[in-house]
Scaffold this motif. Structure first.
Motif, PDB file in Angstrom:
ATOM      1  N   UNK A 218      39.054  10.285 -19.551  1.00  0.00           N
ATOM      2  CA  UNK A 218      39.957  10.832 -18.542  1.00  0.00           C
ATOM      3  C   UNK A 218      39.498  12.207 -18.061  1.00  0.00           C
ATOM      4  N   UNK A 219      39.743  12.480 -16.821  1.00  0.00           N
ATOM      5  CA  UNK A 219      39.343  13.744 -16.222  1.00  0.00           C
ATOM      6  C   UNK A 219      40.586  14.552 -15.890  1.00  0.00           C
ATOM      7  N   UNK A 220      40.680  15.777 -16.386  1.00  0.00           N
ATOM      8  CA  UNK A 220      41.835  16.617 -16.141  1.00  0.00           C
ATOM      9  C   UNK A 220      41.584  17.556 -14.963  1.00  0.00           C
ATOM     10  N   UNK A 221      40.395  18.155 -14.901  1.00  0.00           N
ATOM     11  CA  UNK A 221      40.104  19.161 -13.885  1.00  0.00           C
ATOM     12  C   UNK A 221      39.253  18.627 -12.737  1.00  0.00           C
ATOM     13  N   UNK A 222      38.114  18.055 -13.048  1.00  0.00           N
ATOM     14  CA  UNK A 222      37.184  17.547 -12.052  1.00  0.00           C
ATOM     15  C   UNK A 222      35.899  17.133 -12.723  1.00  0.00           C
ATOM     16  N   UNK A 223      35.123  16.291 -12.064  1.00  0.00           N
ATOM     17  CA  UNK A 223      33.858  15.821 -12.623  1.00  0.00           C
ATOM     18  C   UNK A 223      32.738  16.710 -12.098  1.00  0.00           C
ATOM     19  N   UNK A 224      32.012  17.352 -12.999  1.00  0.00           N
ATOM     20  CA  UNK A 224      30.870  18.191 -12.642  1.00  0.00           C
ATOM     21  C   UNK A 224      29.656  17.607 -13.334  1.00  0.00           C
ATOM     22  N   UNK A 225      28.651  17.210 -12.545  1.00  0.00           N
ATOM     23  CA  UNK A 225      27.437  16.619 -13.094  1.00  0.00           C
ATOM     24  C   UNK A 225      26.293  17.601 -12.890  1.00  0.00           C
ATOM     25  N   UNK A 226      25.611  17.944 -13.981  1.00  0.00           N
ATOM     26  CA  UNK A 226      24.490  18.873 -13.942  1.00  0.00           C
ATOM     27  C   UNK A 226      23.272  18.140 -14.488  1.00  0.00           C
ATOM     28  N   UNK A 227      22.368  17.667 -13.599  1.00  0.00           N
ATOM     29  CA  UNK A 227      21.172  16.968 -14.081  1.00  0.00           C
ATOM     30  C   UNK A 227      20.265  17.916 -14.858  1.00  0.00           C
ATOM     31  N   UNK A 228      19.549  17.348 -15.810  1.00  0.00           N
ATOM     32  CA  UNK A 228      18.576  18.128 -16.557  1.00  0.00           C
ATOM     33  C   UNK A 228      17.328  18.386 -15.727  1.00  0.00           C
ATOM     34  N   UNK A 229      16.404  19.145 -16.249  1.00  0.00           N
ATOM     35  CA  UNK A 229      15.165  19.462 -15.562  1.00  0.00           C
ATOM     36  C   UNK A 229      14.401  18.198 -15.236  1.00  0.00           C
ATOM     37  N   UNK A 230      14.066  18.000 -13.965  1.00  0.00           N
ATOM     38  CA  UNK A 230      13.301  16.837 -13.530  1.00  0.00           C
ATOM     39  C   UNK A 230      14.113  15.561 -13.354  1.00  0.00           C
ATOM     40  N   UNK A 231      15.410  15.611 -13.602  1.00  0.00           N
ATOM     41  CA  UNK A 231      16.238  14.421 -13.490  1.00  0.00           C
ATOM     42  C   UNK A 231      16.778  14.265 -12.067  1.00  0.00           C
ATOM     43  N   UNK A 232      16.916  13.023 -11.652  1.00  0.00           N
ATOM     44  CA  UNK A 232      17.609  12.658 -10.419  1.00  0.00           C
ATOM     45  C   UNK A 232      18.705  11.692 -10.813  1.00  0.00           C
ATOM     46  N   UNK A 233      19.934  11.968 -10.411  1.00  0.00           N
ATOM     47  CA  UNK A 233      21.049  11.125 -10.819  1.00  0.00           C
ATOM     48  C   UNK A 233      21.838  10.640  -9.610  1.00  0.00           C
ATOM     49  N   UNK A 234      22.458   9.488  -9.771  1.00  0.00           N
ATOM     50  CA  UNK A 234      23.434   8.969  -8.815  1.00  0.00           C
ATOM     51  C   UNK A 234      24.718   8.757  -9.590  1.00  0.00           C
TER      52      UNK A 234
END
Length: 51
Positions: A31-47
């Motif tokens: 469950x998310x209370x505040x918001x979803x924050x996604x921080x990719x690691x070095x060299x990562x590309x995420x969807x």
């Protein structure tokens, strides 16, 4: 991935998931209370999708 209110100031206290350096799909059922924050690691590309 963090349950946070902004893109800065995220700490281990609000960390929900660590994105591995392995190609694949990962379901995070949390469950998310505040918001979803996604921080990719070095060299990562995420969807990201949110449902």
């Amino acid at each position: 991935m963090y349950d946070g209110t902004g893109v800065t100031g995220n700490t281990v206290a609000n960390q929900v998931f660590v994105i591995p350096n392995t190609v694949g799909s990962y379901l995070v059922d949390h469950p998310c209370v505040n918001g979803v924050v996604v921080v990719p690691g070095t060299g990562q590309t995420v969807a990201v999708t949110y449902d």
